[in-house]
Motif scaffolding. Sequence first.
Motif, PDB file in Angstrom:
ATOM      1  N   UNK A 119     -13.675  -4.650   4.311  1.00 35.31           N
ATOM      2  CA  UNK A 119     -14.068  -5.221   2.933  1.00 35.31           C
ATOM      3  C   UNK A 119     -13.694  -4.536   1.742  1.00 35.31           C
ATOM      4  N   UNK A 120     -13.916  -2.995   2.168  1.00 35.09           N
ATOM      5  CA  UNK A 120     -13.414  -1.958   1.176  1.00 35.09           C
ATOM      6  C   UNK A 120     -11.981  -2.019   1.061  1.00 35.09           C
ATOM      7  N   UNK A 121     -11.152  -2.188   1.868  1.00 34.42           N
ATOM      8  CA  UNK A 121      -9.572  -1.956   1.560  1.00 34.42           C
ATOM      9  C   UNK A 121      -9.136  -3.379   0.696  1.00 34.42           C
ATOM     10  N   UNK A 143       0.865  -1.026   0.112  1.00 33.12           N
ATOM     11  CA  UNK A 143       0.040   0.107   0.026  1.00 33.12           C
ATOM     12  C   UNK A 143       0.793   1.083  -0.247  1.00 33.12           C
ATOM     13  N   UNK A 144       1.704   1.279   0.958  1.00 25.32           N
ATOM     14  CA  UNK A 144       2.705   2.556   0.731  1.00 25.32           C
ATOM     15  C   UNK A 144       3.347   2.589  -0.630  1.00 25.32           C
ATOM     16  N   UNK A 145       3.796   1.770  -1.102  1.00 24.21           N
ATOM     17  CA  UNK A 145       4.554   1.811  -2.422  1.00 24.21           C
ATOM     18  C   UNK A 145       3.415   2.226  -3.438  1.00 24.21           C
ATOM     19  N   UNK A 160     -10.400   7.542   0.398  1.00 28.39           N
ATOM     20  CA  UNK A 160     -10.856   7.960   1.635  1.00 28.39           C
ATOM     21  C   UNK A 160     -12.097   7.328   2.280  1.00 28.39           C
ATOM     22  N   UNK A 161     -11.982   6.646   3.515  1.00 29.46           N
ATOM     23  CA  UNK A 161     -13.215   5.962   3.891  1.00 29.46           C
ATOM     24  C   UNK A 161     -13.461   6.861   5.035  1.00 29.46           C
ATOM     25  N   UNK A 184      -5.732   1.849  -3.133  1.00 33.54           N
ATOM     26  CA  UNK A 184      -5.717   1.858  -1.673  1.00 33.54           C
ATOM     27  C   UNK A 184      -6.672   2.570  -0.954  1.00 33.54           C
ATOM     28  N   UNK A 185      -7.159   2.038   0.170  1.00 32.10           N
ATOM     29  CA  UNK A 185      -8.181   2.744   0.848  1.00 32.10           C
ATOM     30  C   UNK A 185      -7.381   3.121   2.256  1.00 32.10           C
ATOM     31  N   UNK A 186      -7.621   4.252   2.796  1.00 34.32           N
ATOM     32  CA  UNK A 186      -7.302   4.577   4.166  1.00 34.32           C
ATOM     33  C   UNK A 186      -8.537   5.188   4.926  1.00 34.32           C
TER      34      UNK A 186
END
Length: 609
Positions: free
Chosen positions: A91-93, A57-59, A70-71, A102-104
Amino acid sequence: MHAQIQQVTERLVERSRPTRQRYLAMMSAAASEGPHRGSLQCANFAHGVAGCASAGDKQKLRLMNEANVAIVSAYNDMLSAHQPYEHFPDIIKQALRDFGSVGQFAGGVPAMCDGVTQGEAGMELSLASREVIAMATAIALSHNMFDAALYLGICDKIIPGLMIGALRFGHLPAVFVPGGPMPSGIPNKQKAEVRQRYAEGKASREELLESEMLSYHSPGTCTFYGTANTNQVVMEIMGLHLPGSSFVNPYTPLRDELTREAARQVTRLTPQSGNYMPLCQIVDEKAIVNSVVALCATGGSTNHTLHIPAFAQAAGIQLTWQDMADISAVTPTLAKVYPNGQADVNHFHACGGVPFMVRTLLDAGLLHEDVHTVVGQGLRRYTREPFLENGALVWKEGPTNSLDEAILRPAERGFSSEGGLRVLQGNLGRGVTKISAVAPEHRVVEAPARVFSDQSEMAQAFMDGELEKDFVAVVRFQGPKANGMPELHKLTPFLGVLQDRGYKVALVTDGRMSGASGKVPAAIHVSPEALDGGPLCRVRDGDVIRVDGETGELSVRVDQAEFASREPAVAPSDLGIGCGRELFGFLRTAFSPAEKGASVFTEALEALK
């Protein structure tokens, strides 16, 4: 397009032109800077990705060609409607990772339940919570790390608050993600009968509690058609949900797959996808008009006469009560869902639900079809409903006919030729009423006033047997500035009992009734409110008041010179004290009048002309 719907739309566009143009210019400027995280200083960016669960995710976030979603969630596990959201971020991520994005979890917003606080001190924080949710949404998005956003919320003030906050970041693509209603409990008629018998002293508290717990019994939205479920219909018909997704029950395979698809779909709307569609382009004047049509066609919550103008204004759109009433006048009532009928939202969904409503309203020329939605151009896409086939999500055309016309009807055979939302005005001020659940013989009441400054005073007068007569209950100092404009839904059983006993009764208040308000005529949201010196502060016991739901009259039959010379009543000294209410005093002083959404943001947003 129906001529009156078109006329309201055109005047709304013209009235809103200065603020709408300024709003869109702000959103364009925000969008033109590209992925915001790409312009962050190295230390800022490092802070923003330090909490990522995986190096992958970071990469991805270091690469500007991958979307970061954004969540923003209203999860808590006390509210049945929001309890299912506990599992949605995971579930979303995962769905986003599988899709190369990516989801945060950007932030949580508070979510309070009017059903729990009804008649209690905490209810006075309810409307203010909408403003807090809007500000919390803005804080969640303020890190400028995101390319899109998913908004997880359902209930009364939560969706409007999320909308206000989201629209101030309207350059981001957005999808609103519902959680679905709980399965049906005991029949609504049975629930209402127990409540009324308890109000009369004919049912024990134990019997009442058992009835209520059989009604509100599991995770999911309450199944009556109050503010929460009105939110769902409004969001879907505005094109902000996936088609047909509002009333799929939680903890089902279809619900989970719809949540995954919401995550996938919002990435398809980002600049990285090449199919950029921001929220600010979806929520335009036509979408706002469609939202009002949805409200009126379903006999939805009167709370939306506050909420729709408030979030419309956040998009630079200046909606008025008269606009809403003019739309209601030509929009037939298509649904009979409790408290306007005996069915619940699961029955409504099963017999055709939103897809059928969209079809029949489009065919009648009552909805704008040429709008943007989260699934593409054109509202006709929302005549479809979702299914799982071999584990895969597919959409099929929804029913062309209602499966039960006792619950849902086509536009040409509506339960009524109008939506039942009307503006009331006269020498007592200006308010609104909803007559869709009020029998024709009860829509006009002219009777002496009985004045109260608190709903508990009226409840006590009922218990003491003082209200066995024709009267108009005036419950004042309940406006947004006075005490935060709590709902007065606990008065409904008392007034309902008296109406059933043959008395002509009505309610006049500067406060709110619930989205579940029903058969008793009520003039609500009366402005100017009593605390601001509105006419209600000069009403006295015995003054004859006319509440006319047919002609729209709201007046007191007192010589106007005498009425104007009266000393205004003084608000109770203990307003806004206890249960944390004192922390919200600064918000109450900033609330706009009800017709402008009873919002603390009105002045700031109007200044952007």
